[in-house]
Design an enzyme around this catalytic site. Sequence first.
Site, PDB file in Angstrom:
ATOM      1  N   CYS A  77      30.328  83.446 136.534  1.00 49.20           N
ATOM      2  CA  CYS A  77      31.011  84.564 135.882  1.00 49.20           C
ATOM      3  C   CYS A  77      31.849  84.171 134.672  1.00 49.20           C
ATOM      4  O   CYS A  77      31.305  83.912 133.615  1.00 49.20           O
ATOM      5  CB  CYS A  77      31.842  85.342 136.900  1.00 49.20           C
ATOM      6  N   GLU A 127      27.344  86.186 141.845  1.00 55.89           N
ATOM      7  CA  GLU A 127      28.594  85.577 142.326  1.00 55.89           C
ATOM      8  C   GLU A 127      29.076  86.366 143.554  1.00 55.89           C
ATOM      9  O   GLU A 127      28.942  87.593 143.585  1.00 55.89           O
ATOM     10  CB  GLU A 127      29.645  85.696 141.204  1.00 55.89           C
ATOM     11  N   GLU A 171      41.618  86.215 141.585  1.00 57.77           N
ATOM     12  CA  GLU A 171      40.887  84.952 141.782  1.00 57.77           C
ATOM     13  C   GLU A 171      41.823  83.752 141.775  1.00 57.77           C
ATOM     14  O   GLU A 171      41.606  82.777 142.490  1.00 57.77           O
ATOM     15  CB  GLU A 171      39.796  84.790 140.720  1.00 57.77           C
ATOM     16  N   ASN A 218      35.438  79.467 144.906  1.00 51.46           N
ATOM     17  CA  ASN A 218      34.409  80.429 144.506  1.00 51.46           C
ATOM     18  C   ASN A 218      33.196  79.565 144.133  1.00 51.46           C
ATOM     19  O   ASN A 218      33.202  78.892 143.110  1.00 51.46           O
ATOM     20  CB  ASN A 218      34.915  81.243 143.310  1.00 51.46           C
TER      21      ASN A 218
HETATM   22  N1  CDV Z   1      34.484  87.444 138.213  1.00 49.67           N
HETATM   23  C1  CDV Z   1      34.896  87.143 136.962  1.00 49.67           C
HETATM   24  O1  CDV Z   1      35.086  85.967 136.619  1.00 49.67           O
HETATM   25  N2  CDV Z   1      35.098  88.181 136.119  1.00 49.67           N
HETATM   26  C2  CDV Z   1      35.616  87.976 134.811  1.00 49.67           C
HETATM   27  C3  CDV Z   1      36.680  88.983 134.502  1.00 49.67           C
HETATM   28  C4  CDV Z   1      37.610  88.483 133.417  1.00 49.67           C
HETATM   29  C5  CDV Z   1      36.193  90.302 134.133  1.00 49.67           C
HETATM   30  C6  CDV Z   1      34.533  87.929 133.733  1.00 49.67           C
HETATM   31  O2  CDV Z   1      34.663  87.101 132.829  1.00 49.67           O
HETATM   32  O3  CDV Z   1      33.586  88.706 133.770  1.00 49.67           O
END
Ligand code: CDV
Length: 310
Positions: free
Chosen positions: A170, A48, A144, A108
């Site tokens: 993510c 990502e 975000e 994103n």
């Molecule tokens: N970039 C992300 O979406 N990170 C999230 C946060 C909550 C740590 C994740 O779920 O890993």
Amino acid sequence: MTTRKLGLAVAQMGPVHLSDSRGAVVRRLVAMLREAKARGAEMVVFPELALTTFFPRYWMEEAEAQARFFEAQMPNADVQPLFDAARELGVGFYLGYAELAEDGRPYNTAVLVNQRGDIAGKYRKIHLPGHVEHKPEAPFQHLEKKYFDVGDLGFRVFESDAVKYGMCLCNDRRWPETYRVMALQSAEVVMLGYNTPSLNIHWNEPVHLRTTTHLVSLQANAYQNGIWVAAAAKCGSEDGHHMIGSSVIVAPTGEIVARTLTEEDEVICVSADLTLGEHFRQHVFNFAKHRRPEHYRLIVDRVGAGDPLP
Ligand code: CDV
């Protein structure tokens, strides 16, 4: 059943610091694409927001973030060498980046690029974690919700080079709906990139749980949907902010078939038997035979938890 094999690689990235140029980052991606191809890959999953540092940890105006960290075109001059390498090598890839869409909206985003170097699919992140407001008391921000709009493309499945791919990003990986919506479109492989800070700024979560919850989400959802899941971290310490590694390729059995050892640029690669998922999809998870959507209405009727039904 005739076996169908896919050379599936994950190209984990070590840190990208604020001072790193897009050109230098893309050179790292091209080097890993070449290594993956040499090890039999036909599809390579990058992280990502792979082109920049994980900038949502920094407070700034939206306009500044967009000027420094977003791409108004994909490919563009900086990223073109990666697309050229894909075409030259005949290998596809998944790449996460911050997208400034034509209408000016920020997303994103991840793209699926086929073995001819053409964009064959796009996903815009739906489950955006974090907050909008400045939290000066926190060790870092997770903005975000400030910098990105909620994705407007849904969870689609794209057939590319004879494989059905789904994509997410993510935090999406923690939500079972993400995978089920794509499995209902017969996805065979779900690809995702992630940036997961080791510290949880909202509560004092033991650090090891960041990796445990990451892995349990991928393994459970691979099994329950009869799909391969390939997950690529950007990890290590970005300008002093540590993020977890443990990039993995998970089989439809729920087993981890390959896992990174380092928190640096590292390629893992497997020969993925795409027919393996068929056994699960024809038996225990035969959706057409066994699902009971009439009893799942609350999943779409309610967002948050409420009272027990009367
Ligand atoms: N970039 C992300 O979406 N990170 C999230 C946060 C909550 C740590 C994740 O779920 O890993």
